[in-house]
Design a protein around this motif. Structure first.
Motif, PDB file in Angstrom:
ATOM      1  N   SER A  88     -33.285  22.109  -8.350  1.00  0.00           N
ATOM      2  CA  SER A  88     -32.802  23.211  -9.162  1.00  0.00           C
ATOM      3  C   SER A  88     -33.129  23.093 -10.639  1.00  0.00           C
ATOM      4  O   SER A  88     -32.812  23.976 -11.414  1.00  0.00           O
ATOM      5  CB  SER A  88     -31.290  23.330  -8.999  1.00  0.00           C
ATOM      6  N   MET A  89     -33.775  22.004 -11.032  1.00  0.00           N
ATOM      7  CA  MET A  89     -34.018  21.765 -12.450  1.00  0.00           C
ATOM      8  C   MET A  89     -34.744  22.920 -13.129  1.00  0.00           C
ATOM      9  O   MET A  89     -34.328  23.408 -14.177  1.00  0.00           O
ATOM     10  CB  MET A  89     -34.833  20.476 -12.570  1.00  0.00           C
ATOM     11  N   GLY A  90     -35.838  23.368 -12.492  1.00  0.00           N
ATOM     12  CA  GLY A  90     -36.628  24.420 -13.120  1.00  0.00           C
ATOM     13  C   GLY A  90     -35.861  25.731 -13.216  1.00  0.00           C
ATOM     14  O   GLY A  90     -35.901  26.423 -14.226  1.00  0.00           O
ATOM     15  N   PHE A  91     -35.187  26.053 -12.149  1.00  0.00           N
ATOM     16  CA  PHE A  91     -34.457  27.310 -12.104  1.00  0.00           C
ATOM     17  C   PHE A  91     -33.312  27.292 -13.103  1.00  0.00           C
ATOM     18  O   PHE A  91     -33.077  28.274 -13.804  1.00  0.00           O
ATOM     19  CB  PHE A  91     -33.934  27.531 -10.684  1.00  0.00           C
ATOM     20  N   SER A  92     -32.609  26.175 -13.166  1.00  0.00           N
ATOM     21  CA  SER A  92     -31.479  26.087 -14.080  1.00  0.00           C
ATOM     22  C   SER A  92     -31.922  26.085 -15.529  1.00  0.00           C
ATOM     23  O   SER A  92     -31.156  26.447 -16.404  1.00  0.00           O
ATOM     24  CB  SER A  92     -30.681  24.809 -13.833  1.00  0.00           C
ATOM     25  N   ALA A  93     -33.157  25.638 -15.773  1.00  0.00           N
ATOM     26  CA  ALA A  93     -33.608  25.559 -17.160  1.00  0.00           C
ATOM     27  C   ALA A  93     -33.902  26.931 -17.745  1.00  0.00           C
ATOM     28  O   ALA A  93     -33.954  27.079 -18.967  1.00  0.00           O
ATOM     29  CB  ALA A  93     -34.853  24.679 -17.253  1.00  0.00           C
ATOM     30  N   VAL A  94     -34.088  27.903 -16.868  1.00  0.00           N
ATOM     31  CA  VAL A  94     -34.497  29.231 -17.337  1.00  0.00           C
ATOM     32  C   VAL A  94     -33.530  29.798 -18.370  1.00  0.00           C
ATOM     33  O   VAL A  94     -33.948  30.369 -19.380  1.00  0.00           O
ATOM     34  CB  VAL A  94     -34.644  30.193 -16.146  1.00  0.00           C
ATOM     35  N   ILE A  95     -32.255  29.642 -18.128  1.00  0.00           N
ATOM     36  CA  ILE A  95     -31.292  30.206 -19.068  1.00  0.00           C
ATOM     37  C   ILE A  95     -31.397  29.525 -20.431  1.00  0.00           C
ATOM     38  O   ILE A  95     -31.266  30.176 -21.479  1.00  0.00           O
ATOM     39  CB  ILE A  95     -29.851  30.124 -18.499  1.00  0.00           C
ATOM     40  N   TYR A  96     -31.689  28.246 -20.418  1.00  0.00           N
ATOM     41  CA  TYR A  96     -31.829  27.549 -21.699  1.00  0.00           C
ATOM     42  C   TYR A  96     -33.118  27.945 -22.393  1.00  0.00           C
ATOM     43  O   TYR A  96     -33.166  28.079 -23.622  1.00  0.00           O
ATOM     44  CB  TYR A  96     -31.781  26.029 -21.490  1.00  0.00           C
ATOM     45  N   ILE A  97     -34.171  28.125 -21.610  1.00  0.00           N
ATOM     46  CA  ILE A  97     -35.434  28.585 -22.204  1.00  0.00           C
ATOM     47  C   ILE A  97     -35.223  29.949 -22.849  1.00  0.00           C
ATOM     48  O   ILE A  97     -35.721  30.225 -23.950  1.00  0.00           O
ATOM     49  CB  ILE A  97     -36.544  28.643 -21.132  1.00  0.00           C
ATOM     50  N   ALA A  98     -34.473  30.801 -22.148  1.00  0.00           N
ATOM     51  CA  ALA A  98     -34.190  32.118 -22.706  1.00  0.00           C
ATOM     52  C   ALA A  98     -33.361  31.997 -23.985  1.00  0.00           C
ATOM     53  O   ALA A  98     -33.620  32.685 -24.973  1.00  0.00           O
ATOM     54  CB  ALA A  98     -33.455  32.972 -21.686  1.00  0.00           C
ATOM     55  N   ALA A  99     -32.385  31.126 -23.952  1.00  0.00           N
ATOM     56  CA  ALA A  99     -31.553  30.953 -25.140  1.00  0.00           C
ATOM     57  C   ALA A  99     -32.383  30.419 -26.301  1.00  0.00           C
ATOM     58  O   ALA A  99     -32.204  30.832 -27.450  1.00  0.00           O
ATOM     59  CB  ALA A  99     -30.397  30.002 -24.835  1.00  0.00           C
ATOM     60  N   LEU A 100     -33.301  29.506 -26.003  1.00  0.00           N
ATOM     61  CA  LEU A 100     -34.150  28.953 -27.056  1.00  0.00           C
ATOM     62  C   LEU A 100     -35.064  30.029 -27.633  1.00  0.00           C
ATOM     63  O   LEU A 100     -35.423  29.992 -28.803  1.00  0.00           O
ATOM     64  CB  LEU A 100     -34.993  27.789 -26.516  1.00  0.00           C
ATOM     65  N   ALA A 101     -35.422  30.988 -26.788  1.00  0.00           N
ATOM     66  CA  ALA A 101     -36.260  32.072 -27.288  1.00  0.00           C
ATOM     67  C   ALA A 101     -35.513  32.935 -28.286  1.00  0.00           C
ATOM     68  O   ALA A 101     -36.105  33.653 -29.078  1.00  0.00           O
ATOM     69  CB  ALA A 101     -36.759  32.917 -26.117  1.00  0.00           C
ATOM     70  N   GLY A 102     -34.207  32.840 -28.238  1.00  0.00           N
ATOM     71  CA  GLY A 102     -33.411  33.648 -29.150  1.00  0.00           C
ATOM     72  C   GLY A 102     -33.157  32.981 -30.479  1.00  0.00           C
ATOM     73  O   GLY A 102     -32.456  33.502 -31.333  1.00  0.00           O
ATOM     74  N   VAL A 103     -33.733  31.816 -30.650  1.00  0.00           N
ATOM     75  CA  VAL A 103     -33.512  31.100 -31.906  1.00  0.00           C
ATOM     76  C   VAL A 103     -34.438  31.655 -32.982  1.00  0.00           C
ATOM     77  O   VAL A 103     -35.628  31.841 -32.768  1.00  0.00           O
ATOM     78  CB  VAL A 103     -33.786  29.593 -31.706  1.00  0.00           C
ATOM     79  N   ASP A 104     -33.875  31.894 -34.097  1.00  0.00           N
ATOM     80  CA  ASP A 104     -34.640  32.456 -35.216  1.00  0.00           C
ATOM     81  C   ASP A 104     -35.819  31.552 -35.580  1.00  0.00           C
ATOM     82  O   ASP A 104     -35.639  30.406 -35.965  1.00  0.00           O
ATOM     83  CB  ASP A 104     -33.697  32.590 -36.412  1.00  0.00           C
ATOM     84  N   ALA A 105     -37.018  32.093 -35.499  1.00  0.00           N
ATOM     85  CA  ALA A 105     -38.208  31.275 -35.737  1.00  0.00           C
ATOM     86  C   ALA A 105     -38.318  30.836 -37.193  1.00  0.00           C
ATOM     87  O   ALA A 105     -38.893  29.792 -37.500  1.00  0.00           O
ATOM     88  CB  ALA A 105     -39.457  32.043 -35.338  1.00  0.00           C
ATOM     89  N   SER A 106     -37.744  31.622 -38.065  1.00  0.00           N
ATOM     90  CA  SER A 106     -37.869  31.253 -39.482  1.00  0.00           C
ATOM     91  C   SER A 106     -37.114  29.955 -39.761  1.00  0.00           C
ATOM     92  O   SER A 106     -37.449  29.200 -40.665  1.00  0.00           O
ATOM     93  CB  SER A 106     -37.347  32.377 -40.374  1.00  0.00           C
ATOM     94  N   LEU A 107     -36.100  29.685 -38.944  1.00  0.00           N
ATOM     95  CA  LEU A 107     -35.387  28.418 -39.095  1.00  0.00           C
ATOM     96  C   LEU A 107     -36.317  27.254 -38.789  1.00  0.00           C
ATOM     97  O   LEU A 107     -36.294  26.221 -39.455  1.00  0.00           O
ATOM     98  CB  LEU A 107     -34.183  28.366 -38.155  1.00  0.00           C
ATOM     99  N   HIS A 108     -37.095  27.441 -37.749  1.00  0.00           N
ATOM    100  CA  HIS A 108     -38.056  26.404 -37.389  1.00  0.00           C
ATOM    101  C   HIS A 108     -39.028  26.154 -38.527  1.00  0.00           C
ATOM    102  O   HIS A 108     -39.298  25.018 -38.912  1.00  0.00           O
ATOM    103  CB  HIS A 108     -38.858  26.826 -36.145  1.00  0.00           C
ATOM    104  N   GLU A 109     -39.546  27.254 -39.049  1.00  0.00           N
ATOM    105  CA  GLU A 109     -40.537  27.083 -40.099  1.00  0.00           C
ATOM    106  C   GLU A 109     -39.925  26.450 -41.329  1.00  0.00           C
ATOM    107  O   GLU A 109     -40.543  25.602 -41.977  1.00  0.00           O
ATOM    108  CB  GLU A 109     -41.156  28.441 -40.435  1.00  0.00           C
TER     109      GLU A 109
END
Lengths: 310, 323, 539
Positions: free
Chosen positions: A182-203
């Protein structure tokens, strides 16, 4: 965060209700569905307190009070069932909860898009393997005579063990095969959440000279922390609900001591004749404990941080 | 300095501009050189992911190979990595079933209908709950959460569905589970953490209504969570069989998983009272079918995944907060 | 000039009339009702039989009985839930066939009609069955309140009734010059020879002398314990000479048996993994293409241990033949009777049926041999042909039909017969009436003939039917108690057996605690309830 600092008054509350009238309208639809389809049948809980037979109506069948609960809790294998159920759940939680998160964080940092997408796709696939085949795979890989995994471990440790039948390995095999699946399937929600992180913060972080690891720790992780906390709390709501199918296929008399859980026992009880009331009672027992655990963990989360279910 | 409280630090407008200025600056500077720490990290990261890829891929390849092998090869454990004595008998057995195509289309229909309803209802539940000034959200949350644990059981549920006249229709499969409280909670969390409050304040000042804000601002920014919801619900509908078997009477309405299970069970039947001619159907075929079935059953969902993945693009938020 | 033609015409006409009348008479004997009526019947949906409403047997039977049936099919793995929901929601068909759930309990509440009166008045074929199986019928299908709620089906699967079997590698025995073992000591010697003598000739000591799997009819200890005490691992009772039920799993003889098996395991003569491995693993072991590894194994059939001929390339299953139960130290040598020809709770008429007489007659005729032949074997010319004069069946008696089996890997849906999802009278003679040409050397290797032969030669001779505890009917309270006790006891006994055999529990030191735990699990009450039910029903 409140709109106005200071005490809320009934006046303020009334104003807010009026302001959000559209939200109430929106919420009405799913609320109606829940009230009808989840609360409508709720009276069936009484089955746990009766001696229900299908040809009686639910109200017409005889009362049994706490008989089924007493029978279940008083049965000779109850302590073992509880211990195994809770043990497997907690082990699964501790092992299985962090893995998808770490995996998602790593994936997120991968610059090579093709590799990233491939890994995601491949790890997502095992979720669809049926339980029967999953257990066949496990048995096959751990077969002391011919299993790849077993032979590999034997060549390292020099011992030939029947891993499936060994009581001390059961939880490990059960949990880690579950993580694998289930690792891959369960990770999807976290990947989605990470996509919601403001990119300007990263930069901004990069410009400040943060390494990738620091970026993960100081930007990514905190950003998805609410999601993590919520999911963590929610997982305590299913501690008692270890499913029967996979364990039933994996258990045998030798590992029974650590593999027998509540659901497999109830399944065996119901094999000969439909034991509605007994399984309803056990189900209710499980639910009460699950709900209590969830509430407790939620309270703890509320004290400790700002995220909680309610 | 970016800190763990970076989000709340976003409150000041100066920081917003900083973000924009920095990204412009970064673009002018050119590709960023990696620090040594980063190189080490990259190596570890690639190694870890490659390791995961291998240990996950191998059993998957095995399933695929076994499904294309000859029954005897599967049952005698000869298949390890590639198909042994290539054979498509597993697949021909499955596709020979006359009703399969129809049930496949039925499943597509149910999945599409169900997922659409699920998505709408989940958003309609999750968004209001994410609004901090929504009076009664605690109570509503409690009402929903209670149903995660307590229910009446199969028989009262069935009686209700039947009394509503939904028996033997697809509505019985799609309406009762209109929302999964778990998913509502997850969506609510996303809404309240990923959509910056400033946007709402700005919209409020502009005089836009809740629904308008939801449709025009929140949803476009929520592509990731919507994609996740679609995935969860679609997979749920696609793999469902128990409710389908309970509520569908006409064989013409049966869905994909029902047929697949029947094919499997028929070839697995070890009831000793069964005629020897049925037992004659090779035991190896039963073993083989398990693998072929997984491939057939999961391919549509696997094909769906890239479309979901598309929406997990980082940086949806850039430019969301402008003056 | 017209006279002779008139006479001819008249003769023809009267002939037609007579035959018409005769056939009408014959027809109406089979007709269940003069006015055609329709019933709704719920049956199992098995994939290898197509849509029941298109089935040619269904149509043939409709012509014969003048009753039209709407078949409602329920997927076979969800029958219990669906039927329970039908009962709970009061949406009942006219009949359930093969999909009956809790006949006695639901019958007592009126959901299913009591059939006693109907049997007495209209039960032509049913009463013939009662005569054929007097020691089982009608006791076995009578509920505690004296009513018969469900009709049985007859399926005298000769080999199924002695399903606890074992197989031994005759080829190896020949290679090593061994005699067929009859006692436990001879058996031990054979196993030792298998282990040490390298009978598969590859120079490696990879032979597995004796193994099994963890599933009904495949458990090693269940087979071997029958040299000490009558033992079957689905229930633990047997009936002794005085008609008393005995619980087998607490006898001293039982303990002796365990001791002996443990000795074999400790010496590597019985594969310890055979106690817990899955049936798949057993087949894998026996199918190893590199070498033949199995010396002997416990299984219902040979293809659960070694590949069937259709699957394998070397026909290795032919190297194995049945291993009779061995004779133990006290002369116990027992082949378990595991079931009877009568399958109870197959067909019921529900309270919703407006015309129970017609429904009953329709069911009753399903037992008719001609109808059974049509419903089970199929259409003449399509599924079977009539055998030539003097042809013999599997049992050596005159053959009744030549069956055309489905070909290799064919899984097309049958729609010419209904097979075992419908009630029938598949008596022993019927099943074994399939023609078997024993002149053809290949015949002895095909399914039914071989199963018959092996069972007949190696297992039936040691059967003692009087030990068998037939299916029992309980009151509701008894039923609930029995269910609880049986689940607990079965769990505990099977677990203890395996723990004893692997040395995890000590047969000497922990035997008493084993016995006292059995007591705590109500083994005495369990036996007592079943004794009461048995006396009530069969004595």
């Amino acid at each position: 965060m409140t709109l106005a600092s200071g005490k809320r008054t009934n006046q303020m509350r009334g104003k807010r209700i009026k302001k959000h009238w559209q939200l109430y309208l929106l919420f009405l639809v799913p609320l109606a569905s829940v009230l009808i389809f989840s609360y409508g049948p709720m009276y069936g809980i009484v089955i746990a307190f009766k001696n229900y037979v299908v040809s009686d109506s639910i109200w017409g069948s005889k009362w049994a009070g706490l008989k089924h609960f007493r029978e279940f809790i008083g049965s000779y294998n109850f302590p073992r069932l509880m211990k195994n159920t809770v043990g497997i759940s907690i082990y699964g939680l501790l092992a299985g909860f962090p893995v998808p998160i770490i995996f998602a964080l790593l994936i997120n940092e991968c610059p090579n898009v093709r590799f990233k997408k491939t890994v995601q796709m491949v790890t997502y696939a095992p979720h669809f393997i049926s339980t029967v085949v999953m257990v066949s795979l496990i048995v096959m890989f751990l077969n002391p005579r011919s299993g790849i995994l077993a032979k590999a471990i034997t060549s390292m440790t020099g011992q030939r063990i029947d891993y499936i039948s060994a009581p001390k390995f059961f939880k490990t095999i059960y949990v880690w095969s579950g993580v694998w699946q289930s690792m891959g399937f369960s990770a999807v929600i976290y990947i989605a959440a990470l996509a919601g992180v403001d990119a300007s913060l990263h930069e901004a972080a990069v410009v400040d000279g943060a390494s990738k690891l620091q970026k993960i720790c100081h930007v990514d992780l905190p950003s998805i922390m609410p999601t993590i906390v919520i999911l963590f709390i929610l997982s305590f709501g299913s501690v008692m609900s270890v499913g029967y199918e996979k364990i039933y296929l994996m258990q045998n008399q030798l590992n029974m001591a650590t593999s027998d859980v509540i659901s497999t026992f109830v399944y065996r009880m119901g094999l000969l004749q439909a034991q509605y009331s007994f399984s309803a009672a056990v189900g209710l027992f499980n639910s009460v404990i699950n709900a209590a655990l969830l509430v407790i963990v939620n309270q703890i989360a509320r004290r400790v941080g700002e995220t909680s279910l309610w | 300095m970016v800190t763990a409280r970076g989000k709340s630090a976003r409150g000041s407008s100066g920081y917003r501009d900083l973000g924009r200025r920095l990204s412009d600056k970064a673009k002018r500077r050119g590709p960023i050189r990696l620090t040594p720490a980063d190189t080490v990290f990259n190596v570890i990261m690639y190694a870890a992911l490659a390791f995961v890829l291998i240990i996950v891929a191998y059993p998957l390849i095995f399933v695929l190979s076994a499904s294309f092998s000859e029954p005897y090869a599967v049952i005698s454990g000869q298949v390890w990595l590639y198909p042994v004595r290539f054979s498509t008998v597993g697949y021909t057995t499955i596709f020979r079933d006359a009703g399969l195509m129809r049930t496949f289309l039925n499943s597509v229909h149910v999945t599409a209908l169900g997922t659409a309803i699920n998505l709408m209802c989940t958003v309609m539940a999750a968004y209001p709950l994410s609004v901090k000034t929504f009076v009664g959200r605690g109570v509503f949350m409690g009402i929903l959460s209670f149903t995660m644990f307590f229910g009446g059981g199969l028989i009262p549920f069935f009686l209700l569905v039947r009394n509503l006249g939904l028996y033997n229709t697809y509505w019985a499969l799609v309406l009762p589970g209109a929302i999964s409280v778990y998913n509502v909670i997850v969506a609510r969390t996303f809404f309240s953490t990923s959509i910056p409050y400033e946007l709402y304040e700005a919209a409020e000042l502009d005089g836009c209504s809740d629904i308008y804000y939801l449709i025009r601002v929140v949803l476009p920014l929520s592509a990731p969570i919507l994609a996740v919801l679609v995935m969860y619900y679609a997979v749920g509908h696609w793999n469902a069989y128990f409710n389908h078997m309970i509520f569908l009477k006409d064989k013409a309405k049966f869905t994909f998983q029902i047929t697949l299970r029947s094919i499997l069970i028929q070839n697995q039947n070890s009831d000793m009272m069964i005629d020897a001619s049925v037992l004659q159907r090779q035991q190896g075929l039963a073993d083989l079918l398990k693998y072929s079935l997984i491939v057939v059953s999961s391919t549509p969902m696997l094909l769906l995944y890239p479309f979901i993945q598309k929406h997990f693009v980082k940086g949806v938020m850039v430019g969301a907060i402008k003056g | 000039m017209n006279k002779p033609r008139c006479q001819l015409l008249a003769a023809l006409l009267s002939l037609m009339l007579l035959t018409g009348a005769a056939s009408a008479f014959a027809e109406s004997a089979a007709y269940v009702t003069d006015e055609p009526i329709t019933f709704e019947v719920v049956m199992q949906d098995v994939t290898y039989i197509g849509d029941l409403n298109e089935n040619s047997f269904g149509k043939w039977y409709e012509d014969r009985t003048n009753v039209h049936i709407n078949y409602v099919e329920v997927p076979s793995d969800i029958v219990t839930e669906r039927v329970n929901l039908m009962i709970a929601s009061d949406e009942l068909p006219d009949m359930f066939i093969g999909t009956v759930v809790q006949a006695d309990v639901n019958g007592a509440r009126g959901v299913f009609k009591a059939l006693n009166g109907l049997i007495d008045e209209h039960g032509v074929e049913t009463k013939k069955l009662f005569d054929e199986y007097p020691e089982l019928l009608p006791g076995m299908i009578t509920a505690v309140d004296g009513n018969i709620y469900a009709l049985p089906s007859i399926n005298a699967c000769y080999h199924c009734m002695h399903s606890q079997r074992a197989w031994i590698n005759r080829d190896w025995m020949t290679t090593l010059g061994l005699e067929y073992p009859n006692t436990i000591d001879e058996f031990e010697a054979v196993l030792r020879a298998f282990k040490d003598g390298d009978p598969n000739g590859n120079g490696i000591a990879d032979e597995v002398p004796f193994t099994g799997a963890n599933q009904a009819n495949q458990r090693i200890y269940a087979f071997l314990l029958n040299s000490f005490v009558p033992f079957y691992d689905e229930w633990y009772h047997y009936i002794d000479e005085s008609g008393t039920l005995q619980f087998a799993a607490d006898d001293e003889a039982f303990r002796d048996g365990l001791r002996w098996i443990k000795k074999l395991i400790d010496e590597g003569l019985v594969d310890v993994m055979g106690l817990t491995q899955t049936p798949d693993q057993l087949v894998q072991l026996g199918s190893d293409p590199a070498a033949i590894l199995l010396g002997g194994f416990t299984s219902f059939t040979w293809w659960q241990g070694v590949p069937a001929d259709v699957d394998s390339s070397d026909n290795r299953s032919r190297l194995y033949s049945g291993l009779s139960p061995l004779e133990g130290p006290d002369g116990v040598r027992h082949s378990v009777t595991t079931s009877t020809a009568v399958q109870r709770d197959i067909a019921v008429i529900t309270k919703k049926c407006a015309n129970p007489e017609a429904a009953f007659k329709w069911l009753d005729q399903l037992y008719n041999p001609e109808v059974t032949l049509r419903s089970q074997v199929g259409e003449l010319g399509v599924n079977y042909d009539l055998p030539p004069e003097g042809a013999l069946g599997i049992n050596g008696k005159p053959a009744l039909y030549i069956q055309h089996w489905l070909g290799d890997g064919e899984t097309q849906r049958l729609n010419t017969r209904m097979d075992n999802i419908i009630m029938a009278n598949r008596s022993s003679d019927f099943r074994l009436g399939e023609m078997a040409d024993f002149n053809d050397p290949e015949t002895q290797w095909s399914q039914e003939p071989r199963l018959y032969q092996e069972t007949h030669d190696y297992f039936v001779p040691y059967e003692n039917v009087s030990y068998y505890v037939p299916p029992l009917a309980y009151t509701e309270q008894e039923g609930a108690d029995v269910n609880t006790y049986q689940t607990h006891l079965k769990d505990y006994v099977t677990e203890s057996i395996v723990l004893f055999l692997t040395g995890n529990k000590d047969l000497d030191k922990e035997w008493d605690s084993y016995l006292s735990q059995l007591s705590a699990l109500h083994v005495d009450e369990y036996t007592a309830i079943r004794q009461t039910a048995y006396d009530r029903q069969y004595k």
